[in-house]
Design a protein around this motif. Structure first.
Motif, short mmCIF file in Angstrom:
data_model
loop_
_atom_site.label_atom_id
_atom_site.label_comp_id
_atom_site.label_asym_id
_atom_site.label_seq_id
_atom_site.Cartn_x
_atom_site.Cartn_y
_atom_site.Cartn_z
N LEU A 202 0.82 -1.21 0.00
CA LEU A 202 0.00 0.00 0.00
C LEU A 202 0.85 1.26 0.00
CD1 LEU A 202 -2.76 -0.99 2.61
CD2 LEU A 202 -2.90 -1.09 0.11
N LEU A 203 2.04 1.18 0.59
CA LEU A 203 2.91 2.34 0.68
C LEU A 203 3.71 2.58 -0.60
CD1 LEU A 203 3.87 4.55 2.70
CD2 LEU A 203 5.68 2.97 3.42
N ASP A 247 -7.07 6.99 -15.17
CA ASP A 247 -7.16 7.59 -13.84
C ASP A 247 -6.10 6.95 -12.93
OD1 ASP A 247 -7.84 8.90 -11.54
OD2 ASP A 247 -9.73 7.83 -11.22
N PRO A 248 -4.83 7.35 -13.07
CA PRO A 248 -3.76 6.73 -12.27
C PRO A 248 -3.99 6.84 -10.78
CG PRO A 248 -2.87 8.12 -14.03
CD PRO A 248 -4.34 8.39 -13.96
N SER A 249 -4.65 7.91 -10.34
CA SER A 249 -4.85 8.10 -8.90
C SER A 249 -5.75 7.02 -8.31
CB SER A 249 -5.46 9.47 -8.63
OG SER A 249 -6.75 9.59 -9.21
N SER A 250 -6.51 6.34 -9.16
CA SER A 250 -7.43 5.33 -8.65
C SER A 250 -6.70 4.12 -8.08
CB SER A 250 -8.38 4.86 -9.77
OG SER A 250 -7.67 4.16 -10.78
N THR A 251 -5.43 3.95 -8.45
CA THR A 251 -4.67 2.79 -7.97
C THR A 251 -3.63 3.17 -6.93
OG1 THR A 251 -2.94 2.98 -9.67
CG2 THR A 251 -4.93 1.72 -10.24
N ASN A 252 -3.47 4.47 -6.66
CA ASN A 252 -2.37 4.92 -5.81
C ASN A 252 -2.82 5.04 -4.36
OD1 ASN A 252 0.07 5.83 -4.90
ND2 ASN A 252 -0.03 7.82 -5.93
N THR A 253 -2.47 4.06 -3.56
CA THR A 253 -2.82 4.06 -2.13
C THR A 253 -1.71 4.63 -1.27
OG1 THR A 253 -1.95 1.80 -1.91
CG2 THR A 253 -4.29 2.02 -2.43
N PRO A 255 -0.24 7.77 -0.83
CA PRO A 255 -0.40 8.99 -0.02
C PRO A 255 -1.20 8.76 1.26
CG PRO A 255 -0.76 9.48 -2.34
CD PRO A 255 -0.69 7.99 -2.23
N ALA A 256 -2.30 8.03 1.16
CA ALA A 256 -3.13 7.77 2.34
C ALA A 256 -2.40 6.88 3.34
CB ALA A 256 -4.45 7.14 1.93
#
Length: 371
Positions: A202-203, A247-253, A255-256
């Motif tokens: 996730l990181l 939508d690349p941000s849809s897979t990027n966990t 930051p959270a």
């Protein structure tokens, strides 16, 4: 396709369009069982039948578990996994997580985890029924969940969360980060290891691959020599590579997850479990059984032929902290730096630096962060 074949067999014959030949009536003498034996039953029927058996409390538990095992094999197929929503099976399957039997809950988690892994459409449809509180309850030792059940809960969370940024907010609301923080100190070291491995995934920031020119295979570049940003396709299938490009941000966990390391207190636990780990085992004793499969996947600088589980968790935690440092320029507070320096100094004194699972450059990057 099977339905078309079945219809063709049952309606084979002249339709009356041939002059001088009487039309044939639909055949009614065909045994459905024979047709099923020839063509096979549709997977949708098999899935519904398996879930019906699993829900039937009057059946022997072994029969119900076998039905869930059959269902798990069926949903390995991504189309079948997506049919869980169309067939209205998500809620009944989720209901099995309330079973008093650990084995039933564990098998249901296995089905769910298999269905959602690497499957954005299934992840979205499963999230729609607000499933996380029930899944997380199986991870809590206070619920008297077996270690096998807790490990399977991590498997399900892994399938749901990886490459799925939309799942992170409901996961946080449901207390997911606190649950993972507790799992890092679980009495079973395999649960700790799976948890650390999930956190590392996730990181790790997602990267969007550069698309090639579909006609030539060449990478498309802008005038300044940099790869061009691909235009989002007009119709994007949710389970396609194009959906990630669109939508690349849809897979990027990442930051959270980075925020959670600090705001939910995961980072201090990670450092503690690496430098002064909580005793594990049923009575707090250290079990030195081997996990050679994971060792082969993780270790690149290893001097043990049969590494212990305690050694493997060190490797996973070191990889996680390296991701934190290298991908996010992560920092540590004073006590954390002291603990990590003590660990590295001890490893260096015994010439065991390689046992941390980091190469020279990775080790130097971690040392620089704690200098």
């Amino acid at each position: 396709m099977q339905s078309l074949l079945r219809w063709g067999i049952e309606n084979s014959g002249n339709d009356g369009s041939t002059p001088g030949v009487a039309p044939l009536t639909q055949r009614t003498d065909l045994d459905p069982g024979i047709i099923d034996a020839i063509l096979g039953r549709p997977d949708s029927e098999l899935m519904k039948e398996a879930l019906t058996k699993a829900q039937d409390a009057s059946l022997d538990e072994d029969v119900r578990l076998t039905a869930l095992d059959d269902l798990e094999m069926l949903v390995e197929n991504i189309d079948n996994a997506n049919d869980l929503e169309k067939l209205g099976m998500w809620k009944p399957l989720q209901g099995l997580l309330a079973s008093p039997s650990d084995d039933m809950r564990m098998q249901a988690l296995w089905v769910i985890g298999t269905a959602v892994q690497n499957n954005p459409a299934a992840q979205k449809s499963y999230l729609a029924i607000d499933p996380l509180p029930a899944v997380l309850s199986s991870l809590s030792p206070s619920a008297h969940a077996s270690k096998q059940l807790r490990a399977k809960a991590i498997y399900t969370l892994s399938g749901l969360l990886k490459h799925n940024a939309a799942a992170i907010t409901p996961f946080e609301v449901a207390g997911g980060w606190e649950a993972l923080r507790g799992a890092l100190s679980d009495s079973d070291i395999s649960v700790r290891r799976k948890t650390a491995f999930l956190l590392n995934t996730l990181l790790t920031p997602s990267t969007t691959p550069v698309l090639a020119n579909p006609s030539s295979g060449a990478v498309i570049h802008e005038g300044d020599g940099h790869p061009a940003t691909p235009a989002a396709p007009t119709n994007v299938h949710p389970n396609s590579h194009a959906s990630m490009v669109a939508d690349p941000s849809s897979t990027n966990t990442a930051p959270a997850t980075l925020r959670a390391l600090h705001t939910h207190g995961l980072l201090p636990v990670l450092v503690r479990e690496l430098t002064a780990p909580t005793p594990y085992g049923a009575d707090g004793d250290v079990d030195e059984n081997c996990d050679t499969d994971l060792a082969e996947k993780l270790m690149r600088c290893v001097h043990h032929n049969t590494p212990s589980r305690s050694f493997i968790i060190v490797v996973v935690l070191c990889r996680l902290l390296h991701t934190y440092v290298s991908a996010h320029r992560g920092t540590f507070d004073g006590p954390e730096k002291d603990s990590l320096r003590t660990l590295l100094d001890a490893r260096r004194a015994t010439q065991c630096e390689g046992d941390l699972g980091l190469d020279i450059d990775e080790l130097r990057a971690l040392e620089s962060a704690i200098a």
